[in-house]
Motif scaffolding. Structure first.
Motif, PDB file in Angstrom:
ATOM      1  N   VAL A  41      -2.145  11.063  -0.527  1.00 55.93           N
ATOM      2  CA  VAL A  41      -1.151  10.715  -1.544  1.00 55.93           C
ATOM      3  C   VAL A  41      -0.635   9.292  -1.329  1.00 55.93           C
ATOM      4  N   LEU A  42      -0.401   8.918  -0.083  1.00 60.32           N
ATOM      5  CA  LEU A  42       0.129   7.582   0.211  1.00 60.32           C
ATOM      6  C   LEU A  42      -0.916   6.470   0.084  1.00 60.32           C
ATOM      7  N   VAL A  44      -2.882   5.765  -2.368  1.00 56.20           N
ATOM      8  CA  VAL A  44      -2.904   5.147  -3.698  1.00 56.20           C
ATOM      9  C   VAL A  44      -1.812   4.090  -3.855  1.00 56.20           C
ATOM     10  N   PRO A  45      -0.530   4.423  -3.631  1.00 53.77           N
ATOM     11  CA  PRO A  45       0.495   3.389  -3.834  1.00 53.77           C
ATOM     12  C   PRO A  45       0.482   2.289  -2.771  1.00 53.77           C
ATOM     13  N   THR A  46      -0.047   2.580  -1.584  1.00 53.44           N
ATOM     14  CA  THR A  46      -0.070   1.557  -0.536  1.00 53.44           C
ATOM     15  C   THR A  46      -1.400   0.817  -0.488  1.00 53.44           C
ATOM     16  N   MET A  47      -2.292   1.131  -1.416  1.00 52.92           N
ATOM     17  CA  MET A  47      -3.615   0.509  -1.500  1.00 52.92           C
ATOM     18  C   MET A  47      -4.392   0.612  -0.174  1.00 52.92           C
ATOM     19  N   SER A  50      -1.839   2.998   4.281  1.00 52.51           N
ATOM     20  CA  SER A  50      -1.458   4.206   5.014  1.00 52.51           C
ATOM     21  C   SER A  50      -2.585   4.666   5.941  1.00 52.51           C
TER      22      SER A  50
END
Length: 74
Positions: A41-42, A44-47, A50
């Motif tokens: 999940v992390l 995607v937003p952290t490219m 993570s």
């Protein structure tokens, strides 16, 4: 780590590299389902950042997981 009940031995050397290469799939393989889902999940937003952070801390996470299950460290 060694399972005291079955004497099964698990090797966790290179966990950081495996996590860096395979990310949540390696965490799921090790039975860390919550961390696998969280890293997926992390990612995607952290490219993908993570995965790098998990690669740094995965040895401690795996160690804590096996020790909480009663395994012994070799």
């Amino acid at each position: 780590f060694k399972n005291p009940d079955s004497n099964y031995i698990v090797d966790c050397k290179g966990a950081g590299w495996w996590t860096l290469l395979f990310g949540p799939f390696y965490l799921a393989y090790k039975g860390l389902w919550l961390h696998a889902l969280l890293s997926l999940v992390l990612a995607v937003p952290t490219m993908g950042l993570s995965w790098i952070l998990y690669a740094i801390f995965v040895s401690r996470i795996i160690h804590k997981n096996y020790m909480s299950k009663g395994w012994t460290q070799l």
